[in-house]
Design a protein around this motif. Structure first.
Motif, PDB file in Angstrom:
ATOM      1  N   GLN A  40       3.067 -20.015 -59.841  1.00  0.00           N
ATOM      2  CA  GLN A  40       4.437 -20.568 -60.094  1.00  0.00           C
ATOM      3  C   GLN A  40       4.490 -21.986 -59.451  1.00  0.00           C
ATOM      4  O   GLN A  40       3.970 -22.279 -58.574  1.00  0.00           O
ATOM      5  CB  GLN A  40       5.382 -19.832 -59.170  1.00  0.00           C
ATOM      6  CG  GLN A  40       6.882 -20.170 -59.177  1.00  0.00           C
ATOM      7  CD  GLN A  40       7.662 -19.389 -58.354  1.00  0.00           C
ATOM      8  OE1 GLN A  40       8.527 -18.431 -58.929  1.00  0.00           O
ATOM      9  NE2 GLN A  40       7.454 -19.221 -57.028  1.00  0.00           N
ATOM     10  N   TRP A  51       9.115 -23.670 -52.671  1.00  0.00           N
ATOM     11  CA  TRP A  51       8.397 -22.640 -51.982  1.00  0.00           C
ATOM     12  C   TRP A  51       6.924 -22.771 -52.850  1.00  0.00           C
ATOM     13  O   TRP A  51       6.882 -22.862 -53.832  1.00  0.00           O
ATOM     14  CB  TRP A  51       8.993 -21.372 -52.414  1.00  0.00           C
ATOM     15  CG  TRP A  51       8.250 -20.015 -52.214  1.00  0.00           C
ATOM     16  CD1 TRP A  51       7.298 -19.435 -52.898  1.00  0.00           C
ATOM     17  CD2 TRP A  51       8.108 -19.626 -50.934  1.00  0.00           C
ATOM     18  NE1 TRP A  51       6.742 -18.328 -52.142  1.00  0.00           N
ATOM     19  CE2 TRP A  51       7.371 -18.512 -50.757  1.00  0.00           C
ATOM     20  CE3 TRP A  51       8.875 -19.940 -49.731  1.00  0.00           C
ATOM     21  CZ2 TRP A  51       7.302 -17.607 -49.752  1.00  0.00           C
ATOM     22  CZ3 TRP A  51       8.498 -19.021 -48.701  1.00  0.00           C
ATOM     23  CH2 TRP A  51       7.707 -17.644 -48.681  1.00  0.00           C
ATOM     24  N   SER A  61      10.625 -11.778 -59.553  1.00  0.00           N
ATOM     25  CA  SER A  61      12.253 -12.095 -59.549  1.00  0.00           C
ATOM     26  C   SER A  61      12.681 -10.514 -60.069  1.00  0.00           C
ATOM     27  O   SER A  61      12.524 -10.274 -61.202  1.00  0.00           O
ATOM     28  CB  SER A  61      12.863 -13.238 -59.950  1.00  0.00           C
ATOM     29  OG  SER A  61      12.312 -14.220 -59.362  1.00  0.00           O
TER      30      SER A  61
HETATM   31  C1  BTN Z   1      12.862 -18.976 -48.731  1.00  0.00           C
HETATM   32  O1  BTN Z   1      12.143 -18.446 -47.733  1.00  0.00           O
HETATM   33  O2  BTN Z   1      13.202 -19.977 -48.479  1.00  0.00           O
HETATM   34  C2  BTN Z   1      12.875 -18.164 -50.003  1.00  0.00           C
HETATM   35  C3  BTN Z   1      11.615 -18.431 -50.876  1.00  0.00           C
HETATM   36  C4  BTN Z   1      11.793 -17.741 -52.291  1.00  0.00           C
HETATM   37  C5  BTN Z   1      10.611 -17.819 -53.223  1.00  0.00           C
HETATM   38  C6  BTN Z   1      10.661 -16.981 -54.266  1.00  0.00           C
HETATM   39  S1  BTN Z   1       8.912 -16.895 -54.871  1.00  0.00           S
HETATM   40  C7  BTN Z   1       9.614 -16.153 -56.366  1.00  0.00           C
HETATM   41  C8  BTN Z   1      10.973 -16.621 -56.575  1.00  0.00           C
HETATM   42  N1  BTN Z   1      11.146 -17.595 -57.330  1.00  0.00           N
HETATM   43  C9  BTN Z   1      11.474 -18.785 -56.712  1.00  0.00           C
HETATM   44  O3  BTN Z   1      11.666 -20.012 -57.308  1.00  0.00           O
HETATM   45  N2  BTN Z   1      11.776 -18.572 -55.485  1.00  0.00           N
HETATM   46  C10 BTN Z   1      11.628 -17.185 -55.288  1.00  0.00           C
END
Ligand code: BTN
Length: 238
Positions: A40, A51, A61
Protein backbone atom coordinates in the motif's frame (compact mmCIF):
# COMPACT_ATOMS: atom_id res chain seq x y z
CA UNK A 1 -12.62 -12.94 -5.66
CA UNK A 2 -12.52 -15.56 -2.90
CA UNK A 3 -14.78 -16.16 0.09
CA UNK A 4 -13.74 -16.10 3.74
CA UNK A 5 -16.83 -16.95 5.82
CA UNK A 6 -19.49 -14.73 4.20
CA UNK A 7 -16.98 -12.04 3.19
CA UNK A 8 -16.12 -11.39 -0.45
CA UNK A 9 -12.35 -11.04 -0.42
CA UNK A 10 -10.30 -9.20 -3.06
CA UNK A 11 -6.49 -9.23 -2.73
CA UNK A 12 -4.35 -6.81 -4.78
CA UNK A 13 -0.62 -6.67 -5.38
CA UNK A 14 -0.42 -2.92 -4.90
CA UNK A 15 -2.92 -0.13 -4.20
CA UNK A 16 -2.82 3.49 -3.03
CA UNK A 17 -5.16 2.92 -0.09
CA UNK A 18 -7.30 -0.17 0.51
CA UNK A 19 -9.93 2.20 1.99
CA UNK A 20 -10.34 3.76 -1.48
CA UNK A 21 -10.26 0.46 -3.36
CA UNK A 22 -12.98 -1.17 -1.24
CA UNK A 23 -15.33 1.76 -1.94
CA UNK A 24 -15.44 0.69 -5.63
CA UNK A 25 -17.10 -2.55 -4.52
CA UNK A 26 -19.89 -0.96 -2.45
CA UNK A 27 -22.23 -0.79 -5.43
CA UNK A 28 -25.05 -3.01 -4.19
CA UNK A 29 -26.54 -3.31 -0.73
CA UNK A 30 -26.25 -6.32 1.56
CA UNK A 31 -22.65 -7.39 0.95
CA UNK A 32 -19.69 -7.89 3.26
CA UNK A 33 -16.56 -6.98 1.32
CA UNK A 34 -12.93 -7.06 2.33
CA UNK A 35 -10.01 -5.74 0.30
CA UNK A 36 -6.36 -6.44 1.10
CA UNK A 37 -3.14 -5.46 -0.63
CA UNK A 38 0.35 -6.86 -0.50
CA UNK A 39 1.66 -3.34 -0.74
CA UNK A 40 0.00 0.00 0.00
CA UNK A 41 1.78 3.13 -1.19
CA UNK A 42 -0.54 5.93 -0.04
CA UNK A 43 -2.07 4.70 3.20
CA UNK A 44 -4.04 7.12 5.34
CA UNK A 45 -4.10 7.36 9.11
CA UNK A 46 -6.30 9.29 11.50
CA UNK A 47 -6.23 13.07 11.73
CA UNK A 48 -4.62 13.55 8.32
CA UNK A 49 -1.59 11.40 9.17
CA UNK A 50 -0.18 8.87 6.73
CA UNK A 51 0.28 5.13 7.33
CA UNK A 52 3.56 3.65 6.18
CA UNK A 53 3.19 0.50 4.05
CA UNK A 54 5.95 -1.69 5.42
CA UNK A 55 6.55 -5.03 3.68
CA UNK A 56 4.91 -8.09 5.20
CA UNK A 57 2.28 -6.14 7.11
CA UNK A 58 -1.47 -6.42 6.69
CA UNK A 59 -3.44 -3.66 4.96
CA UNK A 60 -7.14 -4.43 4.90
CA UNK A 61 -10.41 -2.59 4.50
CA UNK A 62 -13.82 -4.04 5.25
CA UNK A 63 -17.05 -2.59 3.89
CA UNK A 64 -20.06 -3.32 6.02
CA UNK A 65 -23.52 -1.79 6.33
CA UNK A 66 -24.02 -0.10 9.69
CA UNK A 67 -26.84 2.33 10.61
CA UNK A 68 -25.52 5.85 11.15
CA UNK A 69 -26.64 6.08 14.80
CA UNK A 70 -24.56 3.00 15.70
CA UNK A 71 -21.29 4.23 14.24
CA UNK A 72 -19.81 5.17 17.63
CA UNK A 73 -20.09 1.58 18.85
CA UNK A 74 -18.49 -0.12 15.85
CA UNK A 75 -14.92 0.72 16.80
CA UNK A 76 -15.36 -1.34 20.00
CA UNK A 77 -16.39 -4.37 17.95
CA UNK A 78 -13.41 -3.81 15.64
CA UNK A 79 -10.81 -3.45 18.40
CA UNK A 80 -12.25 -6.25 20.54
CA UNK A 81 -11.99 -8.60 17.54
CA UNK A 82 -8.38 -7.49 17.10
CA UNK A 83 -7.61 -8.32 20.73
CA UNK A 84 -9.28 -11.73 20.38
CA UNK A 85 -7.36 -12.47 17.15
CA UNK A 86 -3.99 -11.69 18.67
CA UNK A 87 -4.87 -13.73 21.76
CA UNK A 88 -5.89 -16.64 19.55
CA UNK A 89 -2.59 -16.61 17.64
CA UNK A 90 -0.40 -15.78 20.64
CA UNK A 91 -2.21 -16.37 23.95
CA UNK A 92 0.88 -15.43 25.97
CA UNK A 93 1.00 -11.84 24.74
CA UNK A 94 0.04 -8.85 26.86
CA UNK A 95 -2.70 -7.21 24.75
CA UNK A 96 -4.61 -4.12 25.87
CA UNK A 97 -7.10 -1.72 24.30
CA UNK A 98 -6.62 2.03 24.20
CA UNK A 99 -9.55 4.36 23.56
CA UNK A 100 -10.72 4.99 20.93
CA UNK A 101 -8.94 3.06 18.15
CA UNK A 102 -5.75 1.46 19.39
CA UNK A 103 -4.63 -2.04 20.27
CA UNK A 104 -1.45 -2.30 22.33
CA UNK A 105 0.94 -5.22 22.64
CA UNK A 106 3.44 -4.85 25.48
CA UNK A 107 2.22 -1.25 25.77
CA UNK A 108 3.09 -0.43 22.14
CA UNK A 109 0.76 0.29 19.21
CA UNK A 110 0.44 -2.75 16.92
CA UNK A 111 -2.38 -1.67 14.61
CA UNK A 112 -4.10 1.38 13.21
CA UNK A 113 -7.78 1.69 12.41
CA UNK A 114 -9.45 4.29 10.23
CA UNK A 115 -13.25 4.40 9.79
CA UNK A 116 -14.70 6.21 6.78
CA UNK A 117 -18.20 6.51 5.28
CA UNK A 118 -18.86 5.06 1.84
CA UNK A 119 -22.01 5.08 -0.30
CA UNK A 120 -25.41 4.14 1.16
CA UNK A 121 -25.14 2.69 4.66
CA UNK A 122 -21.67 1.31 4.00
CA UNK A 123 -18.96 1.98 6.52
CA UNK A 124 -15.33 1.33 5.58
CA UNK A 125 -13.19 -0.12 8.34
CA UNK A 126 -9.54 0.26 7.35
CA UNK A 127 -7.06 -1.70 9.43
CA UNK A 128 -3.28 -1.84 9.31
CA UNK A 129 -1.60 -4.53 11.41
CA UNK A 130 2.14 -4.60 12.06
CA UNK A 131 2.77 -8.27 11.35
CA UNK A 132 6.44 -8.31 10.32
CA UNK A 133 7.67 -4.73 10.75
CA UNK A 134 6.91 -1.52 12.61
CA UNK A 135 7.78 2.09 11.81
CA UNK A 136 10.60 3.80 13.70
CA UNK A 137 8.93 7.09 14.51
CA UNK A 138 11.41 9.90 15.17
CA UNK A 139 9.38 12.36 17.25
CA UNK A 140 7.86 9.61 19.34
CA UNK A 141 4.26 10.30 20.31
CA UNK A 142 3.67 6.64 21.02
CA UNK A 143 5.81 3.51 20.76
CA UNK A 144 5.09 0.92 18.10
CA UNK A 145 5.76 -2.80 17.75
CA UNK A 146 4.99 -5.75 15.47
CA UNK A 147 3.74 -9.27 16.12
CA UNK A 148 7.15 -10.56 15.00
CA UNK A 149 8.94 -8.27 17.44
CA UNK A 150 6.63 -9.51 20.22
CA UNK A 151 7.52 -13.14 19.38
CA UNK A 152 4.49 -14.13 17.29
CA UNK A 153 5.39 -15.44 13.80
CA UNK A 154 2.41 -15.27 11.48
CA UNK A 155 1.61 -13.86 8.04
CA UNK A 156 -0.93 -11.36 6.71
CA UNK A 157 -3.33 -13.96 5.26
CA UNK A 158 -3.42 -16.13 8.39
CA UNK A 159 -4.07 -13.01 10.43
CA UNK A 160 -6.76 -11.79 8.02
CA UNK A 161 -8.66 -15.09 8.20
CA UNK A 162 -8.38 -15.26 11.98
CA UNK A 163 -9.54 -11.66 12.24
CA UNK A 164 -12.61 -12.05 10.02
CA UNK A 165 -13.86 -15.01 12.06
CA UNK A 166 -13.29 -13.17 15.33
CA UNK A 167 -14.90 -10.03 13.91
CA UNK A 168 -18.01 -11.97 12.87
CA UNK A 169 -18.28 -13.45 16.38
CA UNK A 170 -18.10 -9.99 17.98
CA UNK A 171 -20.48 -8.57 15.38
CA UNK A 172 -23.01 -11.31 16.17
CA UNK A 173 -22.85 -10.54 19.92
CA UNK A 174 -23.30 -6.83 19.22
CA UNK A 175 -26.20 -7.33 16.80
CA UNK A 176 -28.00 -9.87 19.01
CA UNK A 177 -27.32 -8.49 22.49
CA UNK A 178 -26.47 -4.85 21.86
CA UNK A 179 -23.56 -2.76 23.09
CA UNK A 180 -23.41 -3.70 26.84
CA UNK A 181 -21.58 -7.08 26.48
CA UNK A 182 -19.17 -5.59 23.94
CA UNK A 183 -18.45 -2.65 26.23
CA UNK A 184 -17.93 -4.98 29.23
CA UNK A 185 -15.41 -7.11 27.33
CA UNK A 186 -13.68 -4.01 25.97
CA UNK A 187 -13.41 -2.51 29.48
CA UNK A 188 -11.97 -5.72 30.91
CA UNK A 189 -9.01 -5.29 28.52
CA UNK A 190 -8.79 -1.47 28.66
CA UNK A 191 -5.37 -0.01 29.40
CA UNK A 192 -5.10 2.35 32.36
CA UNK A 193 -8.73 2.16 33.49
CA UNK A 194 -9.01 4.22 36.67
CA UNK A 195 -5.69 5.92 35.93
CA UNK A 196 -4.77 9.52 35.21
CA UNK A 197 -4.82 10.51 31.53
CA UNK A 198 -4.51 13.53 29.29
CA UNK A 199 -6.86 13.80 26.31
CA UNK A 200 -5.64 15.94 23.44
CA UNK A 201 -8.67 17.07 21.43
CA UNK A 202 -8.75 19.19 18.27
CA UNK A 203 -8.84 22.43 20.27
CA UNK A 204 -7.98 21.72 23.88
CA UNK A 205 -6.33 19.22 26.14
CA UNK A 206 -7.89 17.92 29.36
CA UNK A 207 -6.58 15.84 32.26
CA UNK A 208 -8.53 13.59 34.59
CA UNK A 209 -9.23 10.02 35.64
CA UNK A 210 -10.26 7.54 32.94
CA UNK A 211 -13.54 6.16 34.32
CA UNK A 212 -14.73 4.10 31.34
CA UNK A 213 -16.95 4.61 28.32
CA UNK A 214 -20.67 5.40 28.10
CA UNK A 215 -23.46 3.70 26.12
CA UNK A 216 -22.31 5.33 22.92
CA UNK A 217 -18.62 4.71 23.37
CA UNK A 218 -17.75 8.21 24.60
CA UNK A 219 -14.86 8.37 27.04
CA UNK A 220 -15.78 9.26 30.64
CA UNK A 221 -13.23 11.62 32.15
CA UNK A 222 -13.52 12.49 35.84
CA UNK A 223 -12.19 15.99 36.42
CA UNK A 224 -12.33 16.84 40.12
CA UNK A 225 -15.60 14.94 40.62
CA UNK A 226 -17.28 16.10 37.39
CA UNK A 227 -17.55 13.35 34.81
CA UNK A 228 -17.20 14.75 31.28
CA UNK A 229 -17.95 12.85 28.09
CA UNK A 230 -15.25 13.04 25.43
CA UNK A 231 -16.21 12.34 21.84
CA UNK A 232 -12.77 12.31 20.17
CA UNK A 233 -9.10 12.78 20.97
CA UNK A 234 -5.74 11.15 21.52
CA UNK A 235 -5.09 9.91 25.03
CA UNK A 236 -1.83 9.81 26.94
CA UNK A 237 -1.26 7.94 30.17
CA UNK A 238 0.18 10.11 32.95
C1 BTN B 1 -4.16 5.33 12.46
O1 BTN B 1 -3.79 4.72 13.47
O2 BTN B 1 -3.87 6.52 12.27
C2 BTN B 1 -5.03 4.61 11.46
C3 BTN B 1 -4.23 3.93 10.40
C4 BTN B 1 -5.08 3.11 9.45
C5 BTN B 1 -4.25 2.39 8.40
C6 BTN B 1 -5.05 1.43 7.57
S1 BTN B 1 -4.02 0.43 6.53
C7 BTN B 1 -5.40 -0.14 5.63
C8 BTN B 1 -6.34 1.03 5.48
N1 BTN B 1 -6.00 1.82 4.31
C9 BTN B 1 -5.61 3.07 4.62
O3 BTN B 1 -5.26 3.95 3.80
N2 BTN B 1 -5.61 3.23 5.95
C10 BTN B 1 -6.09 2.03 6.64
Amino acid sequence: MEKIADWQWYDFEEVGSTNDTVKNFCTEAGKKIVVTAQSQNNGRGRRGRSWVGLEGNLFMSMALEVPLHELGQVIFVVTLAMLNSIKKLAPQLDVKLKWPNDVLVNGCKISGILLEKASGDYLVIGIGVNIAAYPEIKDIVYKTTSLRQAGCETDRITFLKTYLWEFDDCLAVWRQEGFPPVREQWLSAAAHLGGKIRVNGEKESKEGIFEGVDNNGMLLLNRNGNVEKIYAGDIFYL
